[in-house]
Design a protein around this motif. Sequence first.
Motif, PDB file in Angstrom:
ATOM      1  N   GLY A 251      -5.560  -1.080   8.783  1.00 13.44           N
ATOM      2  CA  GLY A 251      -5.550  -2.517   8.588  1.00 13.44           C
ATOM      3  C   GLY A 251      -6.425  -3.263   9.562  1.00 13.44           C
ATOM      4  O   GLY A 251      -7.377  -2.713  10.125  1.00 13.44           O
ATOM      5  N   THR A 252      -6.059  -4.534   9.753  1.00 12.17           N
ATOM      6  CA  THR A 252      -6.873  -5.457  10.542  1.00 12.17           C
ATOM      7  C   THR A 252      -6.028  -6.090  11.645  1.00 12.17           C
ATOM      8  O   THR A 252      -4.920  -6.573  11.396  1.00 12.17           O
ATOM      9  CB  THR A 252      -7.430  -6.574   9.624  1.00 12.17           C
ATOM     10  OG1 THR A 252      -8.193  -5.959   8.582  1.00 12.17           O
ATOM     11  CG2 THR A 252      -8.326  -7.527  10.399  1.00 12.17           C
TER      12      THR A 252
ATOM     13  N   THR B 141      -0.299  -6.676  17.134  1.00 12.25           N
ATOM     14  CA  THR B 141       0.087  -6.960  15.757  1.00 12.25           C
ATOM     15  C   THR B 141      -1.129  -6.815  14.839  1.00 12.25           C
ATOM     16  O   THR B 141      -2.229  -7.262  15.174  1.00 12.25           O
ATOM     17  CB  THR B 141       0.689  -8.376  15.654  1.00 12.25           C
ATOM     18  OG1 THR B 141       1.876  -8.416  16.466  1.00 12.25           O
ATOM     19  CG2 THR B 141       1.058  -8.725  14.218  1.00 12.25           C
ATOM     20  N   PHE B 142      -0.897  -6.160  13.713  1.00 15.68           N
ATOM     21  CA  PHE B 142      -1.972  -5.999  12.736  1.00 15.68           C
ATOM     22  C   PHE B 142      -1.414  -6.168  11.330  1.00 15.68           C
ATOM     23  O   PHE B 142      -0.199  -6.081  11.107  1.00 15.68           O
ATOM     24  CB  PHE B 142      -2.668  -4.643  12.884  1.00 15.68           C
ATOM     25  CG  PHE B 142      -1.826  -3.455  12.511  1.00 15.68           C
ATOM     26  CD1 PHE B 142      -0.900  -2.922  13.390  1.00 15.68           C
ATOM     27  CD2 PHE B 142      -1.971  -2.860  11.263  1.00 15.68           C
ATOM     28  CE1 PHE B 142      -0.123  -1.827  13.044  1.00 15.68           C
ATOM     29  CE2 PHE B 142      -1.203  -1.760  10.905  1.00 15.68           C
ATOM     30  CZ  PHE B 142      -0.271  -1.237  11.797  1.00 15.68           C
ATOM     31  N   ARG B 143      -2.309  -6.415  10.398  1.00 14.99           N
ATOM     32  CA  ARG B 143      -1.931  -6.525   8.981  1.00 14.99           C
ATOM     33  C   ARG B 143      -2.303  -5.209   8.304  1.00 14.99           C
ATOM     34  O   ARG B 143      -3.469  -4.795   8.307  1.00 14.99           O
ATOM     35  CB  ARG B 143      -2.666  -7.690   8.314  1.00 14.99           C
ATOM     36  CG  ARG B 143      -2.250  -7.959   6.870  1.00 14.99           C
ATOM     37  CD  ARG B 143      -2.904  -9.189   6.301  1.00 14.99           C
ATOM     38  NE  ARG B 143      -4.366  -9.072   6.295  1.00 14.99           N
ATOM     39  CZ  ARG B 143      -5.169  -9.705   7.130  1.00 14.99           C
ATOM     40  NH1 ARG B 143      -4.682 -10.521   8.044  1.00 14.99           N
ATOM     41  NH2 ARG B 143      -6.471  -9.549   7.060  1.00 14.99           N
TER      42      ARG B 143
ATOM     43  N   VAL C 285      -8.472  -0.288  23.676  1.00 18.97           N
ATOM     44  CA  VAL C 285      -8.189  -0.562  22.260  1.00 18.97           C
ATOM     45  C   VAL C 285      -8.230  -2.065  21.984  1.00 18.97           C
ATOM     46  O   VAL C 285      -8.707  -2.484  20.928  1.00 18.97           O
ATOM     47  CB  VAL C 285      -6.867   0.079  21.787  1.00 18.97           C
ATOM     48  CG1 VAL C 285      -6.930   1.594  21.868  1.00 18.97           C
ATOM     49  CG2 VAL C 285      -5.676  -0.454  22.519  1.00 18.97           C
ATOM     50  N   LEU C 286      -7.784  -2.882  22.919  1.00 16.25           N
ATOM     51  CA  LEU C 286      -7.855  -4.333  22.696  1.00 16.25           C
ATOM     52  C   LEU C 286      -9.302  -4.818  22.641  1.00 16.25           C
ATOM     53  O   LEU C 286      -9.633  -5.716  21.852  1.00 16.25           O
ATOM     54  CB  LEU C 286      -7.080  -5.082  23.780  1.00 16.25           C
ATOM     55  CG  LEU C 286      -5.556  -4.996  23.686  1.00 16.25           C
ATOM     56  CD1 LEU C 286      -4.915  -5.670  24.896  1.00 16.25           C
ATOM     57  CD2 LEU C 286      -5.046  -5.631  22.393  1.00 16.25           C
TER      58      LEU C 286
ATOM     59  N   ASN D  66     -14.029  -5.684  16.473  1.00 16.89           N
ATOM     60  CA  ASN D  66     -14.234  -5.380  15.055  1.00 16.89           C
ATOM     61  C   ASN D  66     -12.952  -5.414  14.206  1.00 16.89           C
ATOM     62  O   ASN D  66     -13.021  -5.363  12.979  1.00 16.89           O
ATOM     63  CB  ASN D  66     -14.924  -4.025  14.894  1.00 16.89           C
ATOM     64  CG  ASN D  66     -14.110  -2.883  15.489  1.00 16.89           C
ATOM     65  OD1 ASN D  66     -13.074  -2.523  14.945  1.00 16.89           O
ATOM     66  ND2 ASN D  66     -14.566  -2.307  16.595  1.00 16.89           N
ATOM     67  N   GLY D  67     -11.785  -5.437  14.864  1.00 20.06           N
ATOM     68  CA  GLY D  67     -10.530  -5.628  14.132  1.00 20.06           C
ATOM     69  C   GLY D  67      -9.984  -4.429  13.393  1.00 20.06           C
ATOM     70  O   GLY D  67      -8.881  -4.486  12.849  1.00 20.06           O
TER      71      GLY D  67
END
Lengths: 133, 155
Positions: free
Chosen positions: B82-83, B135-137, B56-57, B63-64
Amino acid sequence: MQGVIPSHVVTCSHDGTPNASAISQVYYVDPDHVALSHQFFNKTKRNIEENPRAVVWVVNPETFESWDLELEFVRSETSGSVFEVMEMQIEAIASMVGMKGIFKLRAADIFRVISAAKAVGERIPPAEIPAPR
Amino acid sequence: MIPDRVVEVLHGPSYIQLGSRDDALRPAHTMAVGALVHDDRRTVTVFVPAARSERVLRDLAGNGRVAVGVALASHEAYQLKGTYVSSRPTDDADRVRQEAYRAALLQSALEAGYPDALARPFCLGFAYTPGVAITFRAEEVFLQTPGPGAGSLLA
């Protein structure tokens, strides 16, 4: 794949947005195929029509080991033996979890199994888990 | 902004899964063992087992794009899309949070009526150390509880 512990499915739209969802039932069809319960017209369904790849996470309710099944969508069935067995099992699951009238099988989505891999490092073996005090 | 109820569910005890995809649009999955919504109510950190983080990393660095599903034993469920922002090894504070999360997850399963023989090995069986904090937004939040409103955009 006995429906005791809900499974999870991740799909991806044509524009590259992943989608993560729980799924009520992953049904063993034969050594090369499984069927996923299609109960709602949702993003998972739309995604596999755009992009047939999916990954499903399943847990063995006896050993508690988890597995990733890498899948490719083949077809949907709305009748026949696989559909009928899954329909009965969905009704049983719905009764058990208080979702009667909400969980209803629309189709058995048949997928080819590309790979099946144990999710190494994700689970702590039951023997290493402390007993209740 | 992530709605109050979704913040509560993310903080658990809830079942959390992270989805990503590679450049060929092949999806990947891992369970997360706890989550933290930051003060801005848009940034979320989920904790995944290090052994499950490599794929996953790699996807997230490439591509985020990230999807996080979160559900209670009652079937109340949400999904955040999210991103990717960053990742780091989990630290002592994360582990304290994760240990509390695992204990609460077991308690909630027992209260929901699952027998100890099933709930204990399942809930306490999520490996959490060594772990990676991802961490993601969050840019979209969807209702995912089975029923007529499933799939509706909440935020």
